[in-house]
Design a protein around this motif. Structure first.
Motif, PDB file in Angstrom:
ATOM      1  N   VAL A 218      45.792  31.004  44.828  1.00  0.00           N
ATOM      2  CA  VAL A 218      44.674  30.173  44.415  1.00  0.00           C
ATOM      3  C   VAL A 218      43.943  29.657  45.651  1.00  0.00           C
ATOM      4  CG1 VAL A 218      44.032  28.026  43.256  1.00  0.00           C
ATOM      5  CG2 VAL A 218      45.689  29.558  42.215  1.00  0.00           C
TER       6      VAL A 218
ATOM      7  N   THR B  64      37.191  27.610  39.244  1.00  0.00           N
ATOM      8  CA  THR B  64      38.612  27.590  39.615  1.00  0.00           C
ATOM      9  C   THR B  64      39.453  27.091  38.451  1.00  0.00           C
ATOM     10  OG1 THR B  64      37.971  27.113  41.875  1.00  0.00           O
ATOM     11  CG2 THR B  64      40.272  26.748  41.311  1.00  0.00           C
TER      12      THR B  64
ATOM     13  N   VAL C  69      42.384  29.290  36.712  1.00  0.00           N
ATOM     14  CA  VAL C  69      43.795  28.898  36.738  1.00  0.00           C
ATOM     15  C   VAL C  69      44.326  28.730  35.315  1.00  0.00           C
ATOM     16  CG1 VAL C  69      45.408  27.068  37.382  1.00  0.00           C
ATOM     17  CG2 VAL C  69      43.683  27.844  39.011  1.00  0.00           C
TER      18      VAL C  69
ATOM     19  N   ILE D 202      44.707  35.937  39.731  1.00  0.00           N
ATOM     20  CA  ILE D 202      45.790  34.977  39.488  1.00  0.00           C
ATOM     21  C   ILE D 202      46.780  35.545  38.476  1.00  0.00           C
ATOM     22  CG2 ILE D 202      46.334  32.692  38.544  1.00  0.00           C
ATOM     23  CD1 ILE D 202      43.697  31.701  39.681  1.00  0.00           C
TER      24      ILE D 202
END
Lengths: 316, 279, 559
Positions: free
Chosen positions: A246, A110, A114, A199
């Motif tokens: 997210v 993650t 991001v 994303i």
């Protein structure tokens, strides 16, 4: 704000209750005798009556439905998830051992997604032109890459051809921190690529949408610099939809570990799940599904709270 | 509308469209397209690389023709994906339409209880639960994935209904005495269909992604039926010596998902005027 | 306040603050550029208020935005824009940034979307202040508070920490003005600053702008479509049409002796408050069976599981006699649309009785609703959304007949659609067109045709012209009263515009916060109102006559 957070947590708890109920019902809603179903090996051969009776007792299927429900709920809430059919190990113990490894993997992926995805998408929206087109193609491919294919390619290139990184396995942090970290690199990348692409796309379209908002023109009319306008009026407002993406994406990521752990032979929670599903070890499957669902609901509560922090309009 | 659709079809997306068309042909005429029987073993010719011989894309560890297996695999893959998509589209649209239009208790039951609970599970997990109970197989997958993807359609339909139902033409339909069924399916549904059609393409892509993953784990389609996922899993054992056994089916998984994804993008910019950004 | 009247009315020998010469704005890119405005020239003198007037598509907003180059990226400007002698057309972005918000400030039409929803009013102000002055955040906040006091924001200490969505429309516009005033600009560009606001709030905002102008001596460039606003604030007027300047004249002169044909047509189309009732109005026969009769009616908006319902109207008595047009006026939130929806059977009667054509339909049963559908019809407000975009206008018009079971046959429906279209002066063969192929005024005609389809006894018209340009509004209103005379239906005409209501209605009902404040014959209510709220409403409605408007303003500010 405080009451908003409390309300979100309340809604989350209600959702957990419903989730538990669904999992409980899953066993009973399936047509046919669950014990027979679990014992059949798909070849239609019927199990011995003794075995069926044993499974019934183990799952408590011989008791009235409401009693079963009560036992199930109180068990799930106190962490008593029954024991494995295969080796009689308490399910909560098995989960306790495996969960941290999977969380580490998901957390790392993650973070990478991001850190890469948000600036990438923002840059593509702002730059436009060829960079935007290339981004569009790359993210399309990134989203289309299944983790088990991409993971295999990573192994082929980085382990088998270049010999740079281990192809899988596991090492405890306490015993060999160096190897522990090395092992995590490839599976984390395999997980992060699709997520980063999602994303990036979301950020890009959010930024483009915000660029057309009236308040951006207001900010320009006040004489703010392009940079300040972009950072404080475009990017800041684009964060809201990105945070939601997210939140949902972490759930998908949790699911994808099922595949990644198999590819890299990584002994996490998800590989335990796959073993249990293959062996039709129902208590273990059920325990892990509960754990993952509760985890996912918790993540969504956090996302909702974060959303409230970012956008005053939802905070009522 | 037609002009906008044509404009949305960039060269890349056109290639995707042609590819999807070819896949559908394969779906219908697999026995004619495949050069060999996908199950015939030929141990003498095992693990041949791709080339201009009898086995265009090589053979696997049992000497089976990879191209033929890919073709038959495509058939299974698409049938399951399309089946699951149809189930989820019908179910999800209905949930969202009813929840958004009636609000109140109906909304709580459809959107909060059903949809939110289903969304509390990462997709693959719920399918695994179903597989544990029912055993692997195409039927289990279609139903499980159909239910699983329904929330996405439900959320889109719900959001659209909420914004469309405030518009005056819906109120006018009520005021001029249109029955509820007409309002729902004759007035609202046609006006919210564009984003749902876009979602169909994206859901097919997601379904293929999920199905191939499950087959990879050996929990999807039951062998010996060839499937792309299980072919990749087999190939992993020969990764260092004969990577084509893995790479060929892997490439088809990627290309197919990519094609449906690009098609979804094309439909979005062609049908959905609001998303002029998404190019 | 006395110095307000001493402003120069002509630029005279004074060097202009802003001078626009042959300014064109073009949209496009690469080699193909399409002009939307053509060689616009005008100037603004120091301390002067210039109004840029025009209907939609006239290019007035684009022209104003061109001054500071706040145009979309696919637009470019040519010609010469001089601010105090300095050329702005070829000024760099850096220089323009110094001018923006400093020498020239802008306020926009819709303060809800013009303010960033995630920042407080205080944060907006601090940002505006610190973009041109090197002060600490605390100092900026203190200045922000002063600015809010300066624009008469109620409870400035509290509102400074509020988010835009927590303020009313008028308060948001005050905040916007405070931001614009933060650097004491020499020119304020106000782009439709009061269009989204109620008349009483509009009057307050216009008063505020004049007050600030008097205090600082700044020039104001106001962009508006509303001749009443022009008469209220402008010293000079530039009339625009389809991207060109049609006429430029001092305000008093323009209203008294418009030279250009278009200006004259435009002024003629504006309904004037105090021009008297329609000559042909039917005298209501109160003894006959009323088309609509409300007695002690209360209306509740149903809540959802998330938010509770609320009472939108209470203690309502209202009578619409056969053939009578009753005007329902009030500001937003007054409940005027609610009553229209009640009469159409879209909302239930919570208390009291409602009779339609002599039949008590208060219970809202299935047969009650069927009766309402057969006797009552409705024209909706927004021509852009009141027709189903997926159906041809012919289908839309005859759908009511299909739904009520009056027509089943497709061919008959088509014939009927053609006849109805001709009634509203549209060609019968337009039945196969889709709404997006029509202009706003044409679409509203279709809306009227649809409402006429069931030959209603009562027609509810909910702000049917508020989304239209004045000239289009005039023709739609003409058509409307013509049809009313021809068919003799009763009408509940809902509007926020007193002058529109005056031109149509024999009876007027004034609403405030869900209650009837005053009702009576139109002339009596408008000339001799008994209630304070009605008086305020009349006083706030701008009249397209500068002299009269100045007098009204004095009266308003004195009281």
């Amino acid at each position: 704000m405080f009451s908003y957070v409390l309300r979100r947590i309340g809604v989350g708890l209600g959702l957990v209750l419903l989730v538990l109920t669904l999992i409980f019902l899953a066993l009973h809603l399936v047509p046919g005798d669950p014990a027979m179903l679990l014992l059949s090996q798909g070849d239609g051969a019927s199990a011995t009556p003794e075995a069926v009776a044993r499974v019934r007792t183990q799952l408590g299927l011989d008791q009235p439905l409401l009693t079963q429900y009560w036992h199930f709920l109180s068990g799930a809430l106190t962490g008593d998830l029954g024991e494995s059919f295969r080796n009689r190990q308490p399910v909560s113990e098995a989960i306790g051992e495996r969960l941290p490894r999977t969380l580490e993997l998901v957390g790392l992926a993650t973070l990478v997604a991001v850190v890469v995805g948000v600036p990438w998408g923002a840059l593509a929206a702002r730059a436009g032109g060829w960079f935007d087109s290339v981004t569009s193609v790359l993210t399309s491919i990134g989203i289309a890459l299944p983790v088990f294919v991409f993971g295999s390619i990573l192994i082929l290139v980085f382990s088998l051809k270049l010999g740079a990184l281990p192809a899988g396995g596991f090492a405890e942090w306490g015993e060999d921190p160096n190897r522990h970290a090395q092992i995590l690199v490839l599976p984390a990348i395999a997980l992060a690529v699709g997520f980063a692409s999602t994303i990036a796309r979301m950020t890009r379209s959010a930024v483009l949408e915000m660029l057309h908002q009236d308040w951006v023109r207001t900010a320009r009319s006040m004489g703010l610099s392009r940079r300040a306008v972009f950072r404080r009026y475009v990017l800041r407002n684009s964060l809201n939809p990105v945070v939601t993406t997210v939140g949902i994406g972490v759930g998908t990521l949790l699911g994808s570990t099922v595949l990644v752990e198999r590819v890299f032979n990584y002994p996490g929670l998800s590989s335990l799940l796959v073993e249990a599903v293959t062996a039709r070890d129902y208590p273990v499957v059920q325990g892990i599904v509960i754990t993952i669902a509760v985890l996912f609901v918790s993540i969504n509560i956090i996302v909702d709270v974060l959303y409230g922090v970012l956008d005053p309009r939802v905070r009522r | 509308m037609r002009r906008r659709l044509r404009q949305a079809l960039t060269p890349l997306r056109l290639v995707a469209l042609v590819y999807v068309g070819l896949l559908l042909v394969t779906l219908l005429f697999a026995p004619l397209v495949a050069p060999h029987d996908p199950l015939t073993q030929d141990v003498a010719n095992r693990l041949q690389g791709p080339g201009l011989g009898t086995h265009l894309l090589g053979t696997d560890e049992l000497g089976r023709d990879i191209l033929s297996r890919v073709v038959y695999g495509a058939r299974v893959e698409l049938l399951i994906a399309l089946g699951a998509t149809v189930v989820s589209m019908v179910l999800g649209t209905l949930l969202g339409l009813l929840g958004g239009y009636f609000g109140g208790v109906v909304e709580v039951v459809t959107m909060r209880v059903v949809v939110d609970v289903l969304l509390a599970f990462p997709p693959i997990i719920l399918v695994l639960l179903a597989v544990t109970l029912r055993g692997p197989g195409a039927g289990t997958l279609i139903v499980a994935m159909g239910v699983l993807f329904a929330p996405t359609f439900a959320r889109i339909a719900y959001g659209q209904v909420i914004s469309v139902k405030r518009l005056e033409y819906v109120e006018a339909a009520t005021a001029f005495g249109a029955p509820t069924r007409t309002r729902l399916f004759g007035v609202i549904l046609p006006n919210i269909s564009a984003p749902l059609i876009v979602q169909v393409s994206l859901t097919i892509a997601t379904a293929i992604l999920l199905e191939s993953g499950l087959s990879y784990l050996g929990l999807g389609v039951v062998p010996p039926t060839p499937s792309w996922g299980s072919m990749v899993a087999q190939g992993q054992r020969y990764l260092s010596t004969d990577p084509h056994v893995l790479l060929v089916p892997g490439a088809f998984v990627v290309l197919t998902i990519l094609a449906f994804g690009l098609l979804g993008d094309a439909l979005r910019s062609g049908l959905d005027p609001k998303s002029r950004n998404d190019r | 306040m006395s110095d307000l009247t001493k402003k120069p009315t002509t630029p005279g020998p004074v060097t202009p603050l802003l001078e626009m010469t042959d300014v064109s704005v073009e949209f496009g890119g690469g080699k193909s550029w399409k002009p939307v405005t053509h060689q616009i020239s005008f100037s603004v003198a120091p301390g002067e208020t210039l109004a840029l007037v025009g209907e939609s598509g006239s290019g007035k907003s684009v022209t104003a935005m061109a001054i500071l180059n706040l145009l979309p990226p696919n637009a470019r400007r040519t010609g010469s824009i001089r601010l105090d002698g300095e050329e702005l057309v070829d000024a760099g972005e850096k220089r323009l940034r110094q001018i923006r918000g400093c020498d020239v400030a802008v306020i926009f039409q819709e303060p809800m979307t013009a303010l960033n929803p995630v920042y407080t009013i205080g944060a907006h102000l601090v940002e505006a202040i610190r973009s041109h002055r090197d002060v600490s955040k605390d100092e900026a906040r203190a200045t922000a508070l002063d600015l809010l006091r300066g624009v008469h924001m109620p409870e400035p200490e509290v509102k400074i920490d509020h988010y835009p969505h927590q303020l009313s429309g008028g308060q948001r516009q005050r905040a916007m003005i405070a931001m614009a005033m933060s650097s004491e600009p020499r020119l304020l560009i106000a782009d439709e600053p009061t269009t989204a606001l109620d008349v009483t709030v509009q009057a307050e905002i216009l008063d505020l702008v004049r007050e600030l102008q008097g205090r600082t001596g700044m020039s104001v460039l106001v962009i508006t479509h509303d001749m009443g606003v022009v008469a209220d604030v402008a010293d000079r007027v530039v009339v625009m049409r389809e991207g060109r300047v049609v006429e430029t004249a001092p305000s008093a002169e323009l209203f008294a002796r418009p030279t250009h044909e278009y200006t004259r047509a435009l002024l003629d189309a504006v309904p004037r408050l105090g021009s008297g009732a329609p000559a042909t109005a039917v005298v209501p026969d109160r003894a006959a069976t009323a088309a609509l009769d409300l007695q002690g009616v209360a209306i509740d908006y149903p809540g959802s599981w998330r938010k509770p319902g609320f009472r939108a109207g209470e203690d309502l008595d209202l009578l619409v006699a056969p053939g009578e047009i009753v005007g329902l006026v009030g500001e937003s939130g007054s409940g005027k649309s609610t009553i229209g929806r009640l009469a159409m059977g879209l909302l239930p009667v919570a208390e009291g009785t409602m009779t339609v054509d002599g039949v008590d339909v208060s219970a809202g049963s299935r047969s009650d609703l069927a009766l309402i559908r057969s006797r009552v019809s409705m024209v909706f407000q927004d021509p852009a959304s009141s027709l189903d975009p997926r159906r041809t206008i012919g289908q839309s018009i005859t759908d009511p007949l299909r739904w009520t079971g009056e027509i089943g046959d497709r061919r008959e429906a088509r014939k009927q659609a053609g006849a109805l279209l001709e009634q509203v002066r549209l060609p019968a063969d337009w039945a196969d067109r889709f709404p997006h192929e029509l202009s706003g005024g044409q679409r509203q005609r279709v809306g009227i045709a649809r409402a006429m389809a069931t030959s209603p006894r009562l027609l509810v018209a909910d702000e049917p012209t508020s989304a239209l340009d004045v000239s289009v509004q005039a023709s739609v209103l003409d058509l409307f009263s013509e049809l009313q005379r021809e068919h003799g239906f009763s009408c509940l005409f809902i509007s926020h515009d007193l002058s529109v209501v005056e031109s149509l209605a024999t009876t007027i009902v004034v609403l405030q916060k869900g209650r009837v404040v005053e009702q009576g014959p139109t002339q009596r209510v408008l000339t001799a109102p008994t209630e304070d709220y009605t008086r305020r409403l009349i006083a706030a409605a701008p009249v397209p006559d500068p002299a009269l408007q100045a007098e009204r303003r004095r009266e308003r500010l004195a009281s």
